[in-house]
Design an enzyme around this catalytic site. Structure first.
Site, PDB file in Angstrom:
ATOM      1  N   ASP A  38       0.864  -1.182   0.000  1.00  0.00           N
ATOM      2  CA  ASP A  38       0.000   0.000   0.000  1.00  0.00           C
ATOM      3  C   ASP A  38       0.902   1.235   0.000  1.00  0.00           C
ATOM      4  O   ASP A  38       2.083   1.143   0.305  1.00  0.00           O
ATOM      5  CB  ASP A  38      -0.895   0.013   1.253  1.00  0.00           C
ATOM      6  CG  ASP A  38      -2.213   0.760   1.049  1.00  0.00           C
ATOM      7  OD1 ASP A  38      -3.273   0.120   1.043  1.00  0.00           O
ATOM      8  OD2 ASP A  38      -2.164   1.998   0.889  1.00  0.00           O
ATOM      9  N   VAL A  65       0.795   1.451  -6.919  1.00  0.00           N
ATOM     10  CA  VAL A  65       0.513   0.491  -8.002  1.00  0.00           C
ATOM     11  C   VAL A  65       0.626   1.102  -9.397  1.00  0.00           C
ATOM     12  O   VAL A  65       0.578   0.380 -10.394  1.00  0.00           O
ATOM     13  CB  VAL A  65      -0.869  -0.184  -7.843  1.00  0.00           C
ATOM     14  CG1 VAL A  65      -0.920  -1.067  -6.614  1.00  0.00           C
ATOM     15  CG2 VAL A  65      -2.007   0.839  -7.869  1.00  0.00           C
ATOM     16  N   ASN A  91      -6.260  -5.164  -5.692  1.00  0.00           N
ATOM     17  CA  ASN A  91      -7.348  -4.566  -4.916  1.00  0.00           C
ATOM     18  C   ASN A  91      -7.247  -3.040  -4.784  1.00  0.00           C
ATOM     19  O   ASN A  91      -8.266  -2.371  -4.637  1.00  0.00           O
ATOM     20  CB  ASN A  91      -7.362  -5.224  -3.530  1.00  0.00           C
ATOM     21  CG  ASN A  91      -8.173  -4.438  -2.528  1.00  0.00           C
ATOM     22  OD1 ASN A  91      -9.398  -4.530  -2.489  1.00  0.00           O
ATOM     23  ND2 ASN A  91      -7.497  -3.626  -1.710  1.00  0.00           N
ATOM     24  N   TYR A 157     -15.028   6.232 -12.508  1.00  0.00           N
ATOM     25  CA  TYR A 157     -14.989   5.007 -11.691  1.00  0.00           C
ATOM     26  C   TYR A 157     -15.630   3.840 -12.455  1.00  0.00           C
ATOM     27  O   TYR A 157     -15.069   2.748 -12.532  1.00  0.00           O
ATOM     28  CB  TYR A 157     -15.707   5.247 -10.355  1.00  0.00           C
ATOM     29  CG  TYR A 157     -15.583   4.085  -9.390  1.00  0.00           C
ATOM     30  CD1 TYR A 157     -14.423   3.902  -8.654  1.00  0.00           C
ATOM     31  CD2 TYR A 157     -16.620   3.169  -9.230  1.00  0.00           C
ATOM     32  CE1 TYR A 157     -14.289   2.830  -7.772  1.00  0.00           C
ATOM     33  CE2 TYR A 157     -16.501   2.096  -8.352  1.00  0.00           C
ATOM     34  CZ  TYR A 157     -15.329   1.935  -7.627  1.00  0.00           C
ATOM     35  OH  TYR A 157     -15.213   0.867  -6.759  1.00  0.00           O
ATOM     36  N   LYS A 161     -13.812   0.376 -13.772  1.00  0.00           N
ATOM     37  CA  LYS A 161     -14.209  -0.954 -13.298  1.00  0.00           C
ATOM     38  C   LYS A 161     -14.745  -1.820 -14.439  1.00  0.00           C
ATOM     39  O   LYS A 161     -14.587  -3.046 -14.431  1.00  0.00           O
ATOM     40  CB  LYS A 161     -15.230  -0.821 -12.164  1.00  0.00           C
ATOM     41  CG  LYS A 161     -14.646  -0.165 -10.904  1.00  0.00           C
ATOM     42  CD  LYS A 161     -13.457  -0.939 -10.352  1.00  0.00           C
ATOM     43  CE  LYS A 161     -12.918  -0.366  -9.059  1.00  0.00           C
ATOM     44  NZ  LYS A 161     -11.768  -1.119  -8.541  1.00  0.00           N
ATOM     45  N   THR A 192     -16.655   0.254   4.098  1.00  0.00           N
ATOM     46  CA  THR A 192     -15.199   0.453   4.198  1.00  0.00           C
ATOM     47  C   THR A 192     -14.938   1.960   4.253  1.00  0.00           C
ATOM     48  O   THR A 192     -15.827   2.761   3.957  1.00  0.00           O
ATOM     49  CB  THR A 192     -14.454  -0.111   2.963  1.00  0.00           C
ATOM     50  OG1 THR A 192     -14.781   0.701   1.830  1.00  0.00           O
ATOM     51  CG2 THR A 192     -14.793  -1.564   2.681  1.00  0.00           C
TER      52      THR A 192
HETATM   53  N1  LIG Z   1     -16.085  -0.608  -0.648  1.00  0.00           N
HETATM   54  C1  LIG Z   1     -16.894  -0.850  -1.649  1.00  0.00           C
HETATM   55  O1  LIG Z   1     -18.105  -0.680  -1.542  1.00  0.00           O
HETATM   56  C2  LIG Z   1     -16.371  -1.336  -2.966  1.00  0.00           C
HETATM   57  C3  LIG Z   1     -17.305  -1.770  -3.917  1.00  0.00           C
HETATM   58  C4  LIG Z   1     -16.855  -2.238  -5.139  1.00  0.00           C
HETATM   59  C5  LIG Z   1     -15.503  -2.272  -5.418  1.00  0.00           C
HETATM   60  N2  LIG Z   1     -14.619  -1.843  -4.475  1.00  0.00           N
HETATM   61  C6  LIG Z   1     -13.193  -1.875  -4.834  1.00  0.00           C
HETATM   62  O2  LIG Z   1     -12.488  -2.608  -3.854  1.00  0.00           O
HETATM   63  C7  LIG Z   1     -11.161  -2.101  -3.734  1.00  0.00           C
HETATM   64  C8  LIG Z   1     -10.883  -1.775  -2.262  1.00  0.00           C
HETATM   65  O3  LIG Z   1     -11.803  -0.782  -1.829  1.00  0.00           O
HETATM   66  P1  LIG Z   1     -12.003  -0.365  -0.305  1.00  0.00           P
HETATM   67  O4  LIG Z   1     -13.434  -0.046  -0.159  1.00  0.00           O
HETATM   68  O5  LIG Z   1     -11.367  -1.362   0.568  1.00  0.00           O
HETATM   69  O6  LIG Z   1     -11.195   1.019  -0.293  1.00  0.00           O
HETATM   70  P2  LIG Z   1     -10.260   1.681   0.825  1.00  0.00           P
HETATM   71  O7  LIG Z   1     -10.194   3.124   0.444  1.00  0.00           O
HETATM   72  O8  LIG Z   1     -10.723   1.325   2.188  1.00  0.00           O
HETATM   73  O9  LIG Z   1      -8.855   0.978   0.569  1.00  0.00           O
HETATM   74  C9  LIG Z   1      -8.159   1.163  -0.624  1.00  0.00           C
HETATM   75  C10 LIG Z   1      -6.659   1.065  -0.342  1.00  0.00           C
HETATM   76  O10 LIG Z   1      -5.959   1.274  -1.589  1.00  0.00           O
HETATM   77  C11 LIG Z   1      -4.829   2.076  -1.306  1.00  0.00           C
HETATM   78  N3  LIG Z   1      -4.386   2.785  -2.510  1.00  0.00           N
HETATM   79  C12 LIG Z   1      -4.985   3.813  -3.143  1.00  0.00           C
HETATM   80  N4  LIG Z   1      -4.245   4.212  -4.173  1.00  0.00           N
HETATM   81  C13 LIG Z   1      -3.141   3.420  -4.198  1.00  0.00           C
HETATM   82  C14 LIG Z   1      -1.997   3.341  -5.035  1.00  0.00           C
HETATM   83  N5  LIG Z   1      -1.816   4.184  -6.067  1.00  0.00           N
HETATM   84  N6  LIG Z   1      -1.063   2.389  -4.776  1.00  0.00           N
HETATM   85  C15 LIG Z   1      -1.228   1.531  -3.742  1.00  0.00           C
HETATM   86  N7  LIG Z   1      -2.287   1.568  -2.906  1.00  0.00           N
HETATM   87  C16 LIG Z   1      -3.229   2.504  -3.138  1.00  0.00           C
HETATM   88  C17 LIG Z   1      -5.293   3.032  -0.205  1.00  0.00           C
HETATM   89  O11 LIG Z   1      -4.185   3.594   0.496  1.00  0.00           O
HETATM   90  C18 LIG Z   1      -6.152   2.143   0.644  1.00  0.00           C
HETATM   91  O12 LIG Z   1      -5.415   1.525   1.675  1.00  0.00           O
HETATM   92  C19 LIG Z   1     -11.081  -0.901  -4.672  1.00  0.00           C
HETATM   93  O13 LIG Z   1     -10.529  -1.292  -5.893  1.00  0.00           O
HETATM   94  C20 LIG Z   1     -12.532  -0.524  -4.842  1.00  0.00           C
HETATM   95  O14 LIG Z   1     -12.769   0.197  -6.038  1.00  0.00           O
HETATM   96  C21 LIG Z   1     -15.019  -1.368  -3.257  1.00  0.00           C
END
Ligand SMILES: NC(=O)c1ccc[n+]([C@@H]2O[C@H](COP(=O)([O-])OP(=O)(O)OC[C@H]3O[C@@H](n4cnc5c(N)ncnc54)[C@H](O)[C@@H]3O)[C@@H](O)[C@H]2O)c1
Length: 256
Positions: A38, A65, A91, A157, A161, A192
């Site tokens: 991260d 990433v 992720n 977004y 996706k 989250t």
């Molecule tokens: N929470 C939801 O409802 C939901 C729904 C569908 C999809 N998602 C997807 O699931 C994944 C995780 O989401 P989440 O809700 O846990 O989000 P979150 O914001 O809680 O966690 C995301 C993490 O990614 C890290 N991050 C961001 N940019 C980065 C980079 N350039 N390099 C490395 N790390 C980086 C952040 O520091 C954070 O720790 C994402 O891809 C999100 O789009 C989430």
């Protein structure tokens, strides 16, 4: 009793928070050695420490990433430390930025794409070669229900996706004969920090939350464990005949 991913080495990006942190914890609990990465170093190290305190094996590495050079280093270090790489969970992602088309800037669009879509491409580019060489591997890409159905106000977004969805299928077909599986996960709205922030930043956050909940026929948001369990399934040999598939975990959101 052996864990569901006993002996595997799994790399989880965005492992400091939300779905990535919970996936790292559950993969470790089921016997995997987890490398979590991260940009948020303190939070990521704390997740790795928590896994170790619970008796699991975890290593935290800082990683952006979008940085291709860093991807090569992270995969090299994983192989040097643990001798193999079985699972990649792409992720890391962001929801903020972009905004509705009429307000969005090209700069914000490109920033979001660089993390949500370029990051997945770069991750697969870096992790697939050692998996192909070993003749086995499971790549799990976090898409979203918003990669399958539209939502007003989220063009960047949704496009990112949707891109992950098709990037996953095309790569799955390429790598299937080589022993590497590639699947996408499509969560509904999950509790989250990403979703909390989106609600907090909206004009009527309680109203917005109620509207979003009402779109899930199960009448609630999901919790991280419900996505992490799907990720463990795709990482494990229980899903050995699955590739190019969309694992939808959304409380019925897209069934309507
Ligand atoms: N929470 C939801 O409802 C939901 C729904 C569908 C999809 N998602 C997807 O699931 C994944 C995780 O989401 P989440 O809700 O846990 O989000 P979150 O914001 O809680 O966690 C995301 C993490 O990614 C890290 N991050 C961001 N940019 C980065 C980079 N350039 N390099 C490395 N790390 C980086 C952040 O520091 C954070 O720790 C994402 O891809 C999100 O789009 C989430």
């Amino acid at each position: 009793m052996a864990g569901r991913v006993e002996g595997k080495v799994a790399l989880v990006t965005g492992g400091a928070s939300g779905l990535g942190a919970e996936s790292a914890r559950r993969l470790a609990r089921e016997g995997a050695t987890v490398v979590l990465t991260d940009m948020a170093a303190d939070m990521g190290q704390a997740v790795a420490d928590g896994i170790a305190d619970a008796g699991g094996k975890a290593l935290f590495l800082t990683q952006d990433v979008t940085d291709e050079v860093r991807w090569a280093e992270v995969v090299r270090e994983t192989l040097a430390r643990f001798g193999r790489l079985d699972v990649l969970v792409n992720n890391a992602g962001i929801a903020a930025g972009g905004g509705p088309l009429l307000e969005a800037t090209f700069e914000a669009w490109r920033h979001l794409m660089s993390i949500n879509l370029d990051g997945v491409f770069l991750g697969m580019k870096a992790a697939a070669p050692p998996m192909v060489e070993a003749g086995r591997g499971s790549i799990i890409n976090l898409s979203s229900i918003l990669g399958k159905v539209g939502m007003a106000g989220t063009p960047a977004y949704s496009a990112s996706k949707g891109g992950v969805l098709m990037l996953t299928k095309a790569t799955a077909l390429e790598l299937a004969p080589l022993g590497v599986r590639v699947n996408s996960v499509h969560p509904g709205f999950i509790e989250t920090p990403m979703v909390d922030t989106a609600f907090r930043e909206s004009e009527n956050s309680n109203e917005m939350r109620d509207v979003v909940i009402s779109r899930h026929p199960m009448g609630r948001l999901g919790v991280p464990r419900e996505i992490a369990d799907g990720i463990v399934f795709l990482a494990s040999d229980e899903s050995s005949f699955m590739t190019g598939a969309e694992l939808v975990i959304d409380g019925g959101y897209t069934a309507i």
